[in-house]
Design a protein around this motif. Sequence first.
Motif, PDB file in Angstrom:
ATOM      1  N   SER A 197      32.959   3.129 -17.774  1.00 49.67           N
ATOM      2  CA  SER A 197      33.543   1.868 -18.209  1.00 49.67           C
ATOM      3  C   SER A 197      32.499   0.910 -18.769  1.00 49.67           C
ATOM      4  O   SER A 197      32.822   0.051 -19.593  1.00 49.67           O
ATOM      5  CB  SER A 197      34.286   1.189 -17.043  1.00 49.67           C
ATOM      6  OG  SER A 197      33.403   0.921 -15.976  1.00 49.67           O
ATOM      7  N   HIS A 198      31.265   1.038 -18.325  1.00 48.07           N
ATOM      8  CA  HIS A 198      30.199   0.167 -18.825  1.00 48.07           C
ATOM      9  C   HIS A 198      29.412   0.903 -19.912  1.00 48.07           C
ATOM     10  O   HIS A 198      29.042   2.065 -19.730  1.00 48.07           O
ATOM     11  CB  HIS A 198      29.253  -0.234 -17.689  1.00 48.07           C
ATOM     12  CG  HIS A 198      28.423  -1.430 -17.998  1.00 48.07           C
ATOM     13  ND1 HIS A 198      27.394  -1.401 -18.924  1.00 48.07           N
ATOM     14  CD2 HIS A 198      28.463  -2.708 -17.506  1.00 48.07           C
ATOM     15  CE1 HIS A 198      26.841  -2.601 -18.978  1.00 48.07           C
ATOM     16  NE2 HIS A 198      27.475  -3.404 -18.143  1.00 48.07           N
ATOM     17  N   PRO A 199      29.172   0.261 -21.059  1.00 44.51           N
ATOM     18  CA  PRO A 199      28.443   0.934 -22.142  1.00 44.51           C
ATOM     19  C   PRO A 199      27.073   1.449 -21.723  1.00 44.51           C
ATOM     20  O   PRO A 199      26.622   2.493 -22.194  1.00 44.51           O
ATOM     21  CB  PRO A 199      28.333  -0.139 -23.227  1.00 44.51           C
ATOM     22  CG  PRO A 199      28.625  -1.437 -22.545  1.00 44.51           C
ATOM     23  CD  PRO A 199      29.562  -1.109 -21.440  1.00 44.51           C
ATOM     24  N   SER A 259      41.639  -1.763 -21.630  1.00 46.57           N
ATOM     25  CA  SER A 259      40.878  -2.986 -21.375  1.00 46.57           C
ATOM     26  C   SER A 259      39.637  -2.751 -20.518  1.00 46.57           C
ATOM     27  O   SER A 259      38.723  -3.572 -20.516  1.00 46.57           O
ATOM     28  CB  SER A 259      41.771  -4.034 -20.705  1.00 46.57           C
ATOM     29  OG  SER A 259      42.367  -3.504 -19.529  1.00 46.57           O
ATOM     30  N   ASN A 260      39.587  -1.623 -19.785  1.00 45.73           N
ATOM     31  CA  ASN A 260      38.398  -1.326 -18.969  1.00 45.73           C
ATOM     32  C   ASN A 260      37.485  -0.299 -19.629  1.00 45.73           C
ATOM     33  O   ASN A 260      36.541   0.178 -19.019  1.00 45.73           O
ATOM     34  CB  ASN A 260      38.814  -0.836 -17.575  1.00 45.73           C
ATOM     35  CG  ASN A 260      39.584   0.485 -17.636  1.00 45.73           C
ATOM     36  OD1 ASN A 260      40.002   0.909 -18.709  1.00 45.73           O
ATOM     37  ND2 ASN A 260      39.786   1.105 -16.481  1.00 45.73           N
ATOM     38  N   ASP A 261      37.771   0.035 -20.882  1.00 52.68           N
ATOM     39  CA  ASP A 261      36.973   1.028 -21.607  1.00 52.68           C
ATOM     40  C   ASP A 261      35.620   0.443 -22.002  1.00 52.68           C
ATOM     41  O   ASP A 261      35.453  -0.776 -22.103  1.00 52.68           O
ATOM     42  CB  ASP A 261      37.747   1.470 -22.855  1.00 52.68           C
ATOM     43  CG  ASP A 261      36.938   2.375 -23.756  1.00 52.68           C
ATOM     44  OD1 ASP A 261      36.609   3.494 -23.326  1.00 52.68           O
ATOM     45  OD2 ASP A 261      36.601   1.947 -24.878  1.00 52.68           O
ATOM     46  N   SER A 288      40.555   6.977 -21.908  1.00 52.36           N
ATOM     47  CA  SER A 288      40.025   5.679 -22.330  1.00 52.36           C
ATOM     48  C   SER A 288      40.845   5.041 -23.442  1.00 52.36           C
ATOM     49  O   SER A 288      40.643   3.880 -23.771  1.00 52.36           O
ATOM     50  CB  SER A 288      38.579   5.846 -22.807  1.00 52.36           C
ATOM     51  OG  SER A 288      38.522   6.767 -23.885  1.00 52.36           O
ATOM     52  N   THR A 289      41.783   5.794 -24.025  1.00 49.59           N
ATOM     53  CA  THR A 289      42.612   5.271 -25.109  1.00 49.59           C
ATOM     54  C   THR A 289      44.086   5.445 -24.771  1.00 49.59           C
ATOM     55  O   THR A 289      44.457   6.216 -23.885  1.00 49.59           O
ATOM     56  CB  THR A 289      42.320   6.004 -26.427  1.00 49.59           C
ATOM     57  OG1 THR A 289      42.634   7.402 -26.276  1.00 49.59           O
ATOM     58  CG2 THR A 289      40.868   5.863 -26.830  1.00 49.59           C
ATOM     59  N   MET A 290      44.926   4.722 -25.506  1.00 55.59           N
ATOM     60  CA  MET A 290      46.370   4.923 -25.388  1.00 55.59           C
ATOM     61  C   MET A 290      47.013   4.505 -26.704  1.00 55.59           C
ATOM     62  O   MET A 290      46.436   3.734 -27.484  1.00 55.59           O
ATOM     63  CB  MET A 290      46.943   4.124 -24.220  1.00 55.59           C
ATOM     64  CG  MET A 290      46.817   2.626 -24.342  1.00 55.59           C
ATOM     65  SD  MET A 290      47.536   1.738 -22.924  1.00 55.59           S
ATOM     66  CE  MET A 290      49.297   1.998 -23.225  1.00 55.59           C
ATOM     67  N   ASN A 291      48.175   5.054 -26.968  1.00 55.49           N
ATOM     68  CA  ASN A 291      48.915   4.718 -28.183  1.00 55.49           C
ATOM     69  C   ASN A 291      50.045   3.750 -27.852  1.00 55.49           C
ATOM     70  O   ASN A 291      50.764   3.935 -26.862  1.00 55.49           O
ATOM     71  CB  ASN A 291      49.489   5.977 -28.827  1.00 55.49           C
ATOM     72  CG  ASN A 291      48.411   6.879 -29.403  1.00 55.49           C
ATOM     73  OD1 ASN A 291      47.291   6.434 -29.647  1.00 55.49           O
ATOM     74  ND2 ASN A 291      48.720   8.133 -29.617  1.00 55.49           N
TER      75      ASN A 291
END
Length: 381
Positions: A197-199, A259-261, A288-291
């Motif tokens: 979640s953290h870059p 939002s936590n990606d 990490s994604t959604m449509n």
Amino acid sequence: MQKKRIMIVSVICILLLTLCACGTKKQEKKADTVDFSSLSKTGSMELNYATQYSVDEYGGYKMITIVDGGRFLLIPEGAAVPQNIPEDVTVLQQPLDKTYLVSTSVMDLVRQIDAMSDIRLSGTKEDGWYVEEAREAMEEGDILYAGKYSAPDYELILDEGCNLAIENTMIYHNPEVKEKLEELGIPVLVERSSYESHPLGRLEWIRLYGVLFDKEEEADSFYETELEKLEPIMKKESCNVTVAFFSVTANGTISVRKSNDYVAQMIALSGGTYVPEQLAGEEENALSTMNIQMEDFYADAKNADILIYNSTIEGEISTLEELKQKNPLFADFKAVQDGNVYCTTNNFFQKSTAIGDFMEDLNKIFQNTDTEEAGYLKKLR
């Protein structure tokens, strides 16, 4: 008679020396044997942000644990493989110099620690690489194409003596491939850096590859340098801009990061506010994604100050007109009307070590300074 006695004594001495030598060899052989149960933990790698892996030290051995991906015992070159290793532990024996690299995001990390020579096989063709060193290595035959993740060239992989396959979680869509590789004696490590979640947790995976390819010093040095570079950016005050990061899929839905990606986190750490901050119906899963439907995205992002189009899925776009052709509703977006729409460059997601540079680019456009020089973001006209 005296000579005969001397001869007998000599023979006995030789026999005794031979027996002693054999005993010594047996003792040495026994000393080289290590039982897994005798290994004791001597330390652990201290991770700053990464949560999806851990490395524990057992003397010269290292136990690597991947979240939902199993345990791996790393054996140093020349060390004995312990006996009675549990069934859930996969043995990795250094040097891992015939690696089949399928996860494209890993190549840039390997490049950065000067371990390209350990990659022998690629799951991406030459023209699919945006990492220049990988493309050149394939042109010169140093890296061979061994088929994509769902259809590997097993014969080539075996002929090349592959000793490690690094996959991403896409392999779980074809579990039979993973099983086949393992049946052939090839250990499979499924990396999960995209689930950080953290870059800086995503970037910290470079330290795992430092361990695997015996480049720990190089990996640690690079990571510490990046931390020093990013600290000033993360300490800056908010720029008071709202930012949406998205792409339009082939069927017209909108692909967004949760939002936590880590992308949402990069936006926040660079001074922006990610929208939508909390997606309606955001699924509780590891993806990490959604449509979402365009109507939902319109409601949440119509008034966003900045739009960033993700080129990874459907490719780059260059103009605002191209974006509006994907859906006429984009014409009503504040960022489109103000001309504050950007597109990531195709190489961004393969350039895993460029997180610091990308955050600098974000901060520039959030402050509306030097936008023409943003290396991983290009402005739509």
